[in-house]
Design an enzyme around this catalytic site. Structure first.
Site, PDB file in Angstrom:
ATOM      1  N   ASP A 518      45.649  23.106 -29.430  1.00 56.38           N
ATOM      2  CA  ASP A 518      44.852  21.886 -29.488  1.00 56.38           C
ATOM      3  C   ASP A 518      45.422  20.906 -28.471  1.00 56.38           C
ATOM      4  O   ASP A 518      46.609  20.985 -28.112  1.00 56.38           O
ATOM      5  CB  ASP A 518      44.876  21.274 -30.890  1.00 56.38           C
ATOM      6  CG  ASP A 518      43.946  20.064 -30.984  1.00 56.38           C
ATOM      7  OD1 ASP A 518      42.730  20.248 -30.868  1.00 56.38           O
ATOM      8  OD2 ASP A 518      44.453  18.931 -31.154  1.00 56.38           O
ATOM      9  N   GLU A 520      45.445  16.615 -27.194  1.00 54.87           N
ATOM     10  CA  GLU A 520      45.092  15.210 -27.399  1.00 54.87           C
ATOM     11  C   GLU A 520      44.867  14.620 -26.011  1.00 54.87           C
ATOM     12  O   GLU A 520      45.583  14.965 -25.064  1.00 54.87           O
ATOM     13  CB  GLU A 520      46.198  14.457 -28.134  1.00 54.87           C
ATOM     14  CG  GLU A 520      46.517  14.990 -29.523  1.00 54.87           C
ATOM     15  CD  GLU A 520      45.364  14.883 -30.504  1.00 54.87           C
ATOM     16  OE1 GLU A 520      44.434  14.080 -30.247  1.00 54.87           O
ATOM     17  OE2 GLU A 520      45.365  15.610 -31.509  1.00 54.87           O
ATOM     18  N   HIS A 569      44.814   9.228 -32.245  1.00 51.44           N
ATOM     19  CA  HIS A 569      45.962  10.144 -32.331  1.00 51.44           C
ATOM     20  C   HIS A 569      47.312   9.446 -32.497  1.00 51.44           C
ATOM     21  O   HIS A 569      48.312  10.101 -32.743  1.00 51.44           O
ATOM     22  CB  HIS A 569      46.021  11.069 -31.111  1.00 51.44           C
ATOM     23  CG  HIS A 569      45.819  10.366 -29.794  1.00 51.44           C
ATOM     24  ND1 HIS A 569      46.636   9.374 -29.343  1.00 51.44           N
ATOM     25  CD2 HIS A 569      44.871  10.549 -28.833  1.00 51.44           C
ATOM     26  CE1 HIS A 569      46.220   8.960 -28.153  1.00 51.44           C
ATOM     27  NE2 HIS A 569      45.154   9.648 -27.820  1.00 51.44           N
ATOM     28  N   HIS A 659      45.277  15.057 -36.306  1.00 52.72           N
ATOM     29  CA  HIS A 659      45.199  14.286 -35.071  1.00 52.72           C
ATOM     30  C   HIS A 659      46.533  14.209 -34.340  1.00 52.72           C
ATOM     31  O   HIS A 659      46.816  13.253 -33.626  1.00 52.72           O
ATOM     32  CB  HIS A 659      44.641  12.886 -35.327  1.00 52.72           C
ATOM     33  CG  HIS A 659      43.193  12.895 -35.728  1.00 52.72           C
ATOM     34  ND1 HIS A 659      42.210  13.479 -34.954  1.00 52.72           N
ATOM     35  CD2 HIS A 659      42.584  12.429 -36.841  1.00 52.72           C
ATOM     36  CE1 HIS A 659      41.040  13.346 -35.575  1.00 52.72           C
ATOM     37  NE2 HIS A 659      41.251  12.726 -36.731  1.00 52.72           N
ATOM     38  N   ASP A 664      47.038  19.797 -35.580  1.00 50.19           N
ATOM     39  CA  ASP A 664      45.685  20.352 -35.556  1.00 50.19           C
ATOM     40  C   ASP A 664      45.694  21.839 -35.209  1.00 50.19           C
ATOM     41  O   ASP A 664      44.864  22.607 -35.701  1.00 50.19           O
ATOM     42  CB  ASP A 664      44.826  19.591 -34.539  1.00 50.19           C
ATOM     43  CG  ASP A 664      44.384  18.237 -35.068  1.00 50.19           C
ATOM     44  OD1 ASP A 664      44.699  17.942 -36.236  1.00 50.19           O
ATOM     45  OD2 ASP A 664      43.747  17.472 -34.318  1.00 50.19           O
TER      46      ASP A 664
END
Length: 704
Positions: A518, A520, A569, A659, A664
């Protein structure tokens, strides 16, 4: 539905017509003229449409509710055994739903009983595995266990430290369960050893194989390879080689020391030979020519003296160098400073009967010491303080200072003279009742350290200070906090052969390795200038989530960070200050994800960011990608919500660390593992089938 209604009208007309007598049929023929027939057909079609509409309105909710119930039954049966069907379905189905929930409860109870029985039955095997894992984890020897294809099945903390220290990040990314050992050690060397072990197995011998190879950073490794034989075949023939154990040792320093020792010896031989030849020639001239004049005899005498002095100096230098190298090669162990002081205090209290205390000790400080001789030296000092100066207590201080560890043994009492302090350093330990004839000076020389006596007049204390070597980064990395207390390993049944040449699309999902990841970002527009600020990933091997093999890194985006993104986040500009840039992080992540299938939630979004960085980083992710957003739509087509938290709730996965990139990724990995059996129930078992099913969903049309 309209066709059925029309068919019913037609059948009714045929039945009615057949019941007419001839006179009634003639009358009907007279009435059914061409315009009237059309009108009758129109009304019949209209009636059929009305009937169809009414039937649809009555049955459609029932059908949709039945489909949702069927999905929930599949979810309970194959995804989340604790899930219970909702009673907000069509009333006629509620009885069925209650019965299914009752059956699910009974099934959960039976599953719990079976799980308890299985756990009990496996307890002994698990205990043996834990013992093996604990033993391997605590070994200072680096251990790698691989199957026949070179896939890593087990490794320990020492291996991670040896091959994946802070200075060797590339190798660190290549060490992990299911990864290929050929990314660390040259394939040709390993395969040569495998062939030798196979020949030994065929001869019913279990000899090991040794070889030396180099790492990518130029270090020399001595490898001890031992075979692991598989089960014998049904005919009772010889078992085949199913894998091997590799014991690794870094011999770079040993080889360098040997080379220097040989060069030192050769240099000594050459210079000594030349000096002896000159001396011999001079002596022969003096003996063969006794009538030689005084001036010439003096010149030959000078030659003999100069060569003898030069030879003596060379021998002195070589002796000093050899002594220094022997001292440097004295076996020193890496240990926590607090543990060293514990050993010394026990020895002092037991042998000298002197109380001890810790005054100021850095508990996280690691030293490189000969703990036995150093404990003897501290006990020797304490005993002489008690016997000669009636000191009633000693205290210890330990701290880092200028690249060394600073160890003080402190006492209150009369001061020592310089002569006494010097004598204590040069006298053997036997003078104070210790077994060893070593001196403090010799012990300190072994550690390439220093020692001196000092007084602290304001505090009215005196102390001996020892400067000792700190353990290097290698030792710190070997701290057990750097890795799980025991290695994460999976069943050795996976020694079975999996053809590496099989196309991935034809491989079962249960046989593949996955990297679930994942990101951000600064925003939601990868093509509009937004950047990645964090990547997190975790590996799945053999349907096991390897929480000890993760990737996590913040990334300096080289641009501002909107407050709206921080609100999502929680990553602030201050947290990104000093973080590496994307061209440093992405190659590392590429190595971490090598030889695996990528998995993400709404992976098209993350992959778009990665694709836009190909030119800048020179890294391209070409492996297959699975998306849990699409797979959720495949296994639950009647559900409207397919967000990550919605999927987790349906599958019974706890939401933790939401987040954050790694949080995640872990959540996505848990959900993906729960989806695999649900996909199998729909006949989707291979990677190719999962990709094909994903492409048919509505969400596959999303673009970024």
């Amino acid at each position: 539905m309209p066709a059925i209604a029309l068919a019913l009208v037609a059948i009714a007309c045929v039945v009615l017509w057949s019941d007419f007598v001839p006179a009634e049929r003639d009358a009907a023929n007279d009435l059914l003229t061409s315009p009237r027939v059309g009108l009758l057909v129109f009304f019949a079609v209209a009636l059929a449409g009305v009937l169809a509409f009414v039937t649809y309105r009555i049955t459609a909710p029932m059908v949709r509710s039945a489909r949702q119930v069927a999905e929930e039954v599949q979810l309970t049966a194959h995804g989340n055994p604790e899930h219970r069907l909702s009673l907000s379905c069509a009333p006629p189905l509620r009885g069925v739903v209650k019965a299914v929930n009752d059956l699910a409860g009974i099934r959960s109870q039976l599953m719990a009983e079976h799980a308890a029985a299985a756990t009990e039955a496996k307890a002994q095997v698990d205990e043996e595995r834990k013992r093996l894992a604990a033993l391997v984890a605590e070994l200072d020897q680096s251990v790698l266990v691989c199957n026949r294809d070179g896939r890593v099945l087990l490794y320990n903390a020492a291996t991670k430290a040896l091959l994946g220290g802070a200075e060797n990040g590339a190798a660190s990314d290549l060490i992990g369960l299911g990864r290929s050992v050929f990314g660390i050690i040259d394939r040709a060397v390993i395969m040569h050893a495998v062939e030798a072990m196979e020949q030994q197995t065929a001869r019913s011998t279990r000899e090991s194989t040794h070889f030396v190879t180099t790492t990518r950073d130029g270090r020399l490794l001595r490898v001890h390879a031992a075979p692991v034989a598989g089960a014998a075949d049904a005919a009772g023939g010889m078992p085949e080689l199913s894998g091997y154990v590799l014991l690794l040792s870094d011999v770079t320093e040993d080889v360098d020391a040997d080379a220097k020792r040989v060069a030192l010896f050769q240099g000594l031989v050459e210079t000594t030979r030349a000096a002896l030849a000159n001396i011999r020639a001079a002596i022969e001239n003096l003996t063969e020519h006794p009538e030689m004049d005084a001036a010439r005899r003096a010149r030959f005498g000078t030659i003999i003296r100069d060569e003898a002095v030069g030879l003596s100096e060379r021998l002195h230098r070589v002796t000093a160098e050899v002594t220094e190298r022997l001292r440097a090669r004295w076996p020193l162990e890496e240990m926590r400073g607090e543990d060293l002081l514990t050993l010394a205090r026990r020895r002092i209290e037991r042998r000298a009967g002197l109380p001890t205390k810790l005054e100021a000790v850095d508990s996280e400080l690691w030293l490189r010491v000969d703990s036995f001789s150093l404990a003897q030296g501290l006990s020797y000092v304490a005993r002489r303080l008690k016997d000669e100066f009636q000191v009633r207590e000693v205290r210890f201080r330990l701290a880092a200072s200028g690249g060394h560890a600073q160890l003080d043994i402190v006492w209150q009492g009369p001061p020592l003279s310089s002569e006494t302090a010097f004598a204590w350093q040069s006298e053997p330990f036997t003078s104070a009742g210790e077994e060893s004839a070593l001196t403090l000076t010799e012990v300190i020389e072994r550690h390439a350290g220093e020692m001196w006596y000092q007084r602290d007049v304001p505090a009215q204390v005196a102390y001996f200070r020892f400067l000792l070597p700190l353990a290097g980064e290698h030792a710190v990395l070997r701290s057990r906090s750097a890795l799980p207390s025991r290695p994460e390993f999976y069943d050795f049944d996976l020694f079975r052969h999996l053809p590496a040449t099989d196309a991935l699309d034809h491989r079962l999902l249960t046989d593949l390795a996955f990297t679930v990841f994942d990101t951000e970002t600064t925003g939601l527009r990868p093509s509009g200038g937004d950047e990645i600020i964090a990547i997190g990933a975790v590996r799945i091997v053999n349907e096991r989530l390897l929480q000890g093999e993760t990737f996590e890194s913040l990334i300096d985006p080289g641009r501002g960070l909107p407050e709206s993104a921080v609100a999502v986040h929680g990553i602030t500009p201050e947290a990104l200050r000093g973080a590496p840039t994307i061209d440093k992080v992405l190659p590392r992540f590429h190595r971490f994800a090598a030889e695996s299938v990528l998995v993400g939630h709404n992976a098209a979004f993350d992959m778009r960011f990665l694709q836009l960085k190909e030119a800048q980083t020179g890294v391209r992710f070409e492996q297959p990608v699975l998306d849990t957003l699409l797979l959720s739509a495949v296994v639950h087509p009647e559900q409207d919500l397919h967000g990550l938290e919605d999927i987790a709730a349906r599958l019974g996965v706890a939401v933790i660390g939401r987040h954050t990139a790694l949080g995640d990724a872990l959540l996505t990995a848990e959900a993906f593992l729960r989806m695999i059996p649900l996909l199998a129930e729909q006949g989707i078992r291979t990677l190719g089938e999962a990709r094909a099913a994903s492409k048919k969903t509505y969400y596959a049309r999303l673009e970024y």
